[in-house]
Each structure stands twice: as C-alpha cells, then as structure tokens.
Write an enzyme that holds these catalytic residues in place. Structure first.
Site, PDB file in Angstrom:
ATOM      1  N   TYR A 194       4.732  -7.912  15.845  1.00 61.50           N
ATOM      2  CA  TYR A 194       4.846  -6.669  15.070  1.00 61.50           C
ATOM      3  C   TYR A 194       5.505  -5.574  15.915  1.00 61.50           C
ATOM      4  CZ  TYR A 194       3.283  -2.778  12.061  1.00 61.50           C
ATOM      5  OH  TYR A 194       3.216  -1.670  11.243  1.00 61.50           O
ATOM      6  N   PHE A 199       0.837  -1.203   0.000  1.00 59.61           N
ATOM      7  CA  PHE A 199       0.000   0.000   0.000  1.00 59.61           C
ATOM      8  C   PHE A 199       0.879   1.263   0.000  1.00 59.61           C
ATOM      9  CE2 PHE A 199      -2.149   2.766   3.378  1.00 59.61           C
ATOM     10  CZ  PHE A 199      -2.761   3.592   2.444  1.00 59.61           C
ATOM     11  N   THR A 225      -2.420   4.994   8.592  1.00 53.03           N
ATOM     12  CA  THR A 225      -2.523   5.666   7.299  1.00 53.03           C
ATOM     13  C   THR A 225      -3.507   4.899   6.420  1.00 53.03           C
ATOM     14  OG1 THR A 225      -0.254   6.434   7.543  1.00 53.03           O
ATOM     15  CG2 THR A 225      -1.164   6.465   5.324  1.00 53.03           C
ATOM     16  N   TYR A 255      23.507   0.538  14.432  1.00 54.77           N
ATOM     17  CA  TYR A 255      24.321   0.693  13.202  1.00 54.77           C
ATOM     18  C   TYR A 255      24.754   2.154  13.052  1.00 54.77           C
ATOM     19  CZ  TYR A 255      24.163  -3.926  10.998  1.00 54.77           C
ATOM     20  OH  TYR A 255      24.373  -5.245  10.699  1.00 54.77           O
ATOM     21  N   LYS A 284      10.732 -12.080  11.902  1.00 52.33           N
ATOM     22  CA  LYS A 284      11.917 -12.268  11.044  1.00 52.33           C
ATOM     23  C   LYS A 284      12.014 -11.143  10.020  1.00 52.33           C
ATOM     24  CE  LYS A 284      12.347 -17.311  11.030  1.00 52.33           C
ATOM     25  NZ  LYS A 284      12.069 -18.509  10.206  1.00 52.33           N
ATOM     26  N   ASP A 301      12.672 -11.864  -0.727  1.00 52.14           N
ATOM     27  CA  ASP A 301      12.278 -11.808   0.679  1.00 52.14           C
ATOM     28  C   ASP A 301      13.440 -11.176   1.464  1.00 52.14           C
ATOM     29  OD1 ASP A 301      11.956 -12.475   3.399  1.00 52.14           O
ATOM     30  OD2 ASP A 301      10.725 -14.209   2.886  1.00 52.14           O
ATOM     31  N   ASP A 324      10.013  -6.941  -3.293  1.00 55.54           N
ATOM     32  CA  ASP A 324       8.845  -7.372  -2.528  1.00 55.54           C
ATOM     33  C   ASP A 324       8.677  -8.887  -2.677  1.00 55.54           C
ATOM     34  OD1 ASP A 324       6.181  -5.399  -1.641  1.00 55.54           O
ATOM     35  OD2 ASP A 324       5.942  -7.579  -1.601  1.00 55.54           O
ATOM     36  N   ASN A 325       8.185  -9.535  -1.624  1.00 56.67           N
ATOM     37  CA  ASN A 325       7.914 -10.974  -1.754  1.00 56.67           C
ATOM     38  C   ASN A 325       6.423 -11.233  -2.006  1.00 56.67           C
ATOM     39  OD1 ASN A 325       6.729 -10.538   0.706  1.00 56.67           O
ATOM     40  ND2 ASN A 325       7.725 -12.244   1.766  1.00 56.67           N
TER      41      ASN A 325
HETATM   42  P1  NAD Z   1       1.462  -3.551   3.213  1.00 55.28           P
HETATM   43  O1  NAD Z   1       1.213  -4.860   3.857  1.00 55.28           O
HETATM   44  O2  NAD Z   1       0.526  -3.090   2.147  1.00 55.28           O
HETATM   45  O3  NAD Z   1       2.928  -3.492   2.603  1.00 55.28           O
HETATM   46  C1  NAD Z   1       3.998  -4.242   3.079  1.00 55.28           C
HETATM   47  C2  NAD Z   1       4.751  -4.793   1.878  1.00 55.28           C
HETATM   48  O4  NAD Z   1       5.880  -5.543   2.345  1.00 55.28           O
HETATM   49  C3  NAD Z   1       3.900  -5.750   1.036  1.00 55.28           C
HETATM   50  O5  NAD Z   1       4.026  -5.438  -0.319  1.00 55.28           O
HETATM   51  C4  NAD Z   1       4.490  -7.116   1.364  1.00 55.28           C
HETATM   52  O6  NAD Z   1       4.312  -8.053   0.330  1.00 55.28           O
HETATM   53  C5  NAD Z   1       5.941  -6.755   1.631  1.00 55.28           C
HETATM   54  N1  NAD Z   1       6.640  -7.737   2.459  1.00 55.28           N
HETATM   55  C6  NAD Z   1       6.224  -8.310   3.623  1.00 55.28           C
HETATM   56  N2  NAD Z   1       7.159  -9.148   4.082  1.00 55.28           N
HETATM   57  C7  NAD Z   1       8.213  -9.086   3.215  1.00 55.28           C
HETATM   58  C8  NAD Z   1       9.458  -9.744   3.144  1.00 55.28           C
HETATM   59  N3  NAD Z   1       9.852 -10.603   4.084  1.00 55.28           N
HETATM   60  N4  NAD Z   1      10.281  -9.457   2.105  1.00 55.28           N
HETATM   61  C9  NAD Z   1       9.903  -8.587   1.133  1.00 55.28           C
HETATM   62  N5  NAD Z   1       8.704  -7.944   1.152  1.00 55.28           N
HETATM   63  C10 NAD Z   1       7.872  -8.198   2.177  1.00 55.28           C
HETATM   64  O7  NAD Z   1       1.533  -2.467   4.386  1.00 55.28           O
HETATM   65  P2  NAD Z   1       1.710  -0.890   4.332  1.00 55.28           P
HETATM   66  O8  NAD Z   1       0.546  -0.308   5.023  1.00 55.28           O
HETATM   67  O9  NAD Z   1       2.057  -0.444   2.984  1.00 55.28           O
HETATM   68  O10 NAD Z   1       2.962  -0.711   5.290  1.00 55.28           O
HETATM   69  C11 NAD Z   1       4.252  -0.457   4.779  1.00 55.28           C
HETATM   70  C12 NAD Z   1       5.219  -0.234   5.938  1.00 55.28           C
HETATM   71  O11 NAD Z   1       4.792   0.882   6.705  1.00 55.28           O
HETATM   72  C13 NAD Z   1       5.298  -1.416   6.884  1.00 55.28           C
HETATM   73  O12 NAD Z   1       6.635  -1.570   7.301  1.00 55.28           O
HETATM   74  C14 NAD Z   1       4.440  -0.999   8.042  1.00 55.28           C
HETATM   75  O13 NAD Z   1       4.846  -1.599   9.243  1.00 55.28           O
HETATM   76  C15 NAD Z   1       4.640   0.506   8.063  1.00 55.28           C
HETATM   77  N6  NAD Z   1       3.503   1.194   8.675  1.00 55.28           N
HETATM   78  C16 NAD Z   1       2.304   1.291   8.029  1.00 55.28           C
HETATM   79  C17 NAD Z   1       1.233   1.905   8.664  1.00 55.28           C
HETATM   80  C18 NAD Z   1      -0.112   2.060   8.001  1.00 55.28           C
HETATM   81  O14 NAD Z   1      -1.041   2.542   8.636  1.00 55.28           O
HETATM   82  N7  NAD Z   1      -0.281   1.729   6.740  1.00 55.28           N
HETATM   83  C19 NAD Z   1       1.387   2.421   9.962  1.00 55.28           C
HETATM   84  C20 NAD Z   1       2.618   2.273  10.585  1.00 55.28           C
HETATM   85  C21 NAD Z   1       3.675   1.664   9.938  1.00 55.28           C
HETATM   86  N1  UDP Z   2      24.067  -8.014   3.678  1.00 52.60           N
HETATM   87  C1  UDP Z   2      23.260  -7.938   2.562  1.00 52.60           C
HETATM   88  N2  UDP Z   2      23.718  -7.202   1.487  1.00 52.60           N
HETATM   89  C2  UDP Z   2      24.917  -6.567   1.487  1.00 52.60           C
HETATM   90  C3  UDP Z   2      25.707  -6.637   2.647  1.00 52.60           C
HETATM   91  C4  UDP Z   2      25.253  -7.383   3.731  1.00 52.60           C
HETATM   92  O1  UDP Z   2      22.182  -8.493   2.498  1.00 52.60           O
HETATM   93  O2  UDP Z   2      25.233  -5.927   0.484  1.00 52.60           O
HETATM   94  C5  UDP Z   2      23.574  -8.767   4.833  1.00 52.60           C
HETATM   95  C6  UDP Z   2      24.433  -9.947   5.163  1.00 52.60           C
HETATM   96  O3  UDP Z   2      23.627 -11.108   5.070  1.00 52.60           O
HETATM   97  C7  UDP Z   2      24.847  -9.742   6.595  1.00 52.60           C
HETATM   98  C8  UDP Z   2      23.945  -8.639   7.089  1.00 52.60           C
HETATM   99  O4  UDP Z   2      23.571  -7.904   5.942  1.00 52.60           O
HETATM  100  O5  UDP Z   2      24.615 -10.881   7.371  1.00 52.60           O
HETATM  101  C9  UDP Z   2      24.597  -7.717   8.081  1.00 52.60           C
HETATM  102  O6  UDP Z   2      25.760  -7.197   7.489  1.00 52.60           O
HETATM  103  P1  UDP Z   2      26.967  -6.655   8.381  1.00 52.60           P
HETATM  104  O7  UDP Z   2      28.039  -6.215   7.436  1.00 52.60           O
HETATM  105  O8  UDP Z   2      26.474  -5.663   9.341  1.00 52.60           O
HETATM  106  O9  UDP Z   2      27.377  -7.893   9.249  1.00 52.60           O
HETATM  107  P2  UDP Z   2      28.163  -9.226   8.945  1.00 52.60           P
HETATM  108  O10 UDP Z   2      28.329  -9.357   7.437  1.00 52.60           O
HETATM  109  O11 UDP Z   2      29.440  -9.041   9.640  1.00 52.60           O
HETATM  110  O12 UDP Z   2      27.286 -10.281   9.521  1.00 52.60           O
END
Ligand code: NAD
Ligand code: UDP
Ligand code: UDP
Length: 315
Positions: free
Chosen positions: A145, A13, A175, A159, A91, A58, A33-34
């Site tokens: 969450y 969104f 939002t 960081y 995660k 992902d 996006d996943n």
């Molecule tokens: P949304 O669910 O529409 O969008 C989230 C997107 O992330 C989706 O496209 C989903 O497919 C993708 N996604 C989820 N897990 C993923 C993964 N592991 N790897 C790659 N992509 C992944 O929600 P949104 O409302 O658009 O929210 C976007 C961000 O803003 C989120 O981080 C949310 O926590 C934050 N946020 C939104 C609101 C709100 O009211 N909309 C409020 C506070 C925070």
């Molecule tokens: N990483 C990534 N893309 C990059 C560099 C790092 O996805 O271009 C990931 C990588 O998997 C790593 C994590 O980011 O585990 C954290 O990176 P950082 O350099 O902080 O830590 P380290 O590599 O020492 O675990």
C-alpha cells in the site's frame, strides 16, 4: 458549468460520498469500480439519477472514456483488505495510476490522486508536513500500500513534468464516517461494531499509538477544493483533522457514546504500525481555505448512528 467527471473507486467509502456531492452539484458522473471493497449498495440511491452512471471495471486495465476531470480513488484502504492480495494492491496503485494518467493525457483532463498519510510511514517528523519524505519499510506487510501510493505520486509528478499534465495530489489522513464497512478492520469501525455488539474492544499494542481522525464530509470538501484549485497548485496537500488521539482515548470515546458492557482487550501490535500521525494542514488552510469543522465526538455520534441503523438492526 456541467462537467463530465470520472470517479474511480466511486462505490467505496470515500468515493460514494464524493459521487453524492458531484451528482448533487449537477455534474455528469461516471463511477468506475471493480467492487473489491466497495459495493453497489453504497451508490444504489444514485442509480436513478440521470447524471450518474456506474461501470464495473478494474483500473489495472486500460479505460477509454471521454471526461473532463478524474478523481482517482480506486484502491483498498484498510490494512486487512490491502494485505489480502498485496500484489493486486500494488498493481491497482501503480498500473491504475498509469492507466488513469494515460487517459488524462489523451483527453487533457485534470486528474486528482487520492494519496495517503501512509507515504510518511512511521514518521519521525511530527506533525507531518508535505515536505517530509517519510520513513517507509519497502519490504514489509504494509509496503504494498505505502510503496504503491508513493510510486503513484511519482508517476503523477513525472506525467506533470514530462507531459504537462494538470495533476492534484491529496495526502489523506485517517477518515471515518457512514458507509465504512463494519468488517473492514479499521479501528473506528472495529471499535463501534464491538461496542454495539457488547464484544471486547480490541486494542493493538499498548493503545498509546496516535491517529488523527477526519470526518468524511470534511474530507470530501477538501478533495473538491483541491480539484477546483488554480492550475499551478499540484500539491501534495495534506487533508485531515489535526486533532490527535491515542487508541485508548478513541476506545473510551466509543464506549461512552455506545454504553454497553464491552471491555478492553489488548492484542499484539501489527508489523510496522505507525506510532504517531497528525497532519500539518497549514498548506490546505492557506491555499484551499480549507479546514475540518466536525470534531471527533460529533463525527463518532453520526457514525455510531449509521452503524446502529444499518448493520445492527439488520443483523
Ligand atoms: P474503500 O476500500 O472503501 O474504497 C476503495 C474503492 O476502490 C472500492 O470501492 C473498491 O472496490 C475500489 N477498487 C479497489 N481496487 C480497484 C481496482 N483495481 N479497480 C477499480 N476499483 C477498485 O476505501 P476508501 O476509504 O474509500 O478509500 C478511497 C481512497 O482514498 C483510496 O485510494 C485510499 O487509499 C484513499 N485513502 C483513504 C483513507 C481513509 O482513511 N479512508 C486514508 C488515506 C487514503
Ligand atoms: N490509457 C488508457 N486510456 C486512455 C489512454 C491510455 O487506459 O484513454 C492507458 C494505456 O493502457 C497506456 C497507459 O494508459 O498503456 C499510459 O498511457 P501513455 O499514453 O502515457 O503511454 P503509452 O500509451 O505510450 O504506453
Ligand atoms: N487498531 C486497534 N484495534 C483495532 C484496529 C486497529 O488498536 O481493532 C489500531 C491499529 O493498530 C493502528 C490504529 O488502530 O495503530 C489505526 O488502525 P487502522 O487500521 O484504522 O488505520 P492505519 O493503521 O492504516 O492508520
């Protein structure tokens, strides 16, 4: 200057609206996006633009790309979706943040985190300022969450301190707007779809809990302003609309806009549902010169039009 921008969660969104704005500004945009809660449909119109690229990935897995700036939005945002697979939700917030921070560190990119008002939990301080530490249940249904997002904030600031990363943290309040999913369970989409279909409007609890609703265009303006802000401004910065409404008031507004024959039906309140929420946006006003412009009535009208066009006519 043309920049190479990464938007994680870019098919969701908020992410898709952000991609729209960045592509229109002429930047090279990589949308990752996943498709857990987002969809290709949200960005289909961007696929023919030469400065837009869509990648299925992902963020809990490492990602090696070359970019100048990262907007980290990947994470399901509606309670129904983030509670569907709570382990994956944590995660996504935590491993996703580590990977995106690792990427930002390697390529020396500025990185913005889409955090949330949920870090305040069920707040005792009202309205919420950024200085408030929050009141969050660590073991409840919303914790995957809330705590995932809190841990992501911790990672961003560590960081920043440890690796001098250029970070920006936005705490986004509720939002709404076009491209919300009709079945994502959030209150605005639920009420509008129910009203459009003539079904009961489901109010959880007594309906006197409050939320503050920000229209999507305003919110995206805030994210862009924060990303473009001077080096030292890390945030966290609240982004939201300070107008505060009870769910009963929201239901009434939707019913007035849509008309029809829906009635209000009361359902049990979900666990740990915050009683009240309203952003103090003093910091965003002062540092970003940002404040929302679209009131709830106007924003709801746009959103109702969208749902009517997109989902009702299609059904
Ligand atoms: P949304 O669910 O529409 O969008 C989230 C997107 O992330 C989706 O496209 C989903 O497919 C993708 N996604 C989820 N897990 C993923 C993964 N592991 N790897 C790659 N992509 C992944 O929600 P949104 O409302 O658009 O929210 C976007 C961000 O803003 C989120 O981080 C949310 O926590 C934050 N946020 C939104 C609101 C709100 O009211 N909309 C409020 C506070 C925070
Ligand atoms: N990483 C990534 N893309 C990059 C560099 C790092 O996805 O271009 C990931 C990588 O998997 C790593 C994590 O980011 O585990 C954290 O990176 P950082 O350099 O902080 O830590 P380290 O590599 O020492 O675990
Ligand atoms: N809510 C409601 N009816 C619904 C969906 C939600 O009354 O059909 C309530 C919910 O209990 C909460 C508020 O509306 O108090 C906002 O819920 P949402 O899921 O949109 O966002 P969040 O709770 O994460 O702020």
């Amino acid at each position: 200057m043309i920049e190479r921008l990464l938007v994680t969660g870019g098919a969701g969104f908020l992410g898709s609206h952000l991609c729209d704005r960045l592509v229109d500004a002429g930047h090279d945009v990589l949308c990752v996006d996943n498709f857990f809660t987002g969809s290709r449909r949200n960005v289909a119109h961007l696929l023919r633009r030469s400065n837009f690229e869509l990648m299925r990935h992902d963020v809990t897995f490492p990602l090696y790309v070359e970019v100048d700036r990262i907007f980290n939005l990947a994470c399901p945002a509606s309670p129904v979706h983030y509670q569907h697979d709570p382990v994956q939700t944590t995660k996504t917030s935590v491993h996703g943040a580590i990977n995106m921070l690792g990427l930002a560190k390697r390529v020396k990119a500025r990185i913005l985190q889409a955090s949330t008002s949920e870090v305040y939990g069920d707040p005792e301080q009202h309205p919420q300022t950024e200085a408030y530490w929050g009141r969050v249940n660590p073991i409840g249904l919303r914790s995957c969450y809330d705590e995932g997002k809190r841990c992501a904030e911790t990672l961003f600031f560590d960081y920043h301190r440890q690796h001098r990363l250029d970070v920006k943290v936005a705490r986004i309040f509720n939002t709404y707007g076009p491209r919300m999913q009709p079945d994502d369970g959030r209150v605005v989409s639920n009420f509008i779809m129910q009203a459009l279909k003539g079904e009961d409007i489901t109010i959880y609890g007594d309906g006197r809990q409050t939320r503050s609703f920000c229209y999507v265009d305003d919110l995206i303006g805030g994210l862009l302003a924060l990303m473009d802000s001077p080096d030292g401004l890390t945030g966290p910065v609240n982004l939201g609309n300070p107008g505060e409404f009870t769910m009963l008031e929201l239901a009434e507004k939707v019913l007035n806009l849509v008309g029809g024959r829906s009635r209000i039906a009361f359902h049990p309140l979900p666990q740990d549902d915050p009683r009240q929420r309203r952003p103090d946006i003093t910091l965003a006003r002062a540092e970003l010169n940002w404040a929302p412009r679209v009131g709830l009535d106007d924003g709801l009208r746009e959103t109702v039009d969208y749902f009517r066009r997109t989902w009702l006519d299609a059904a």
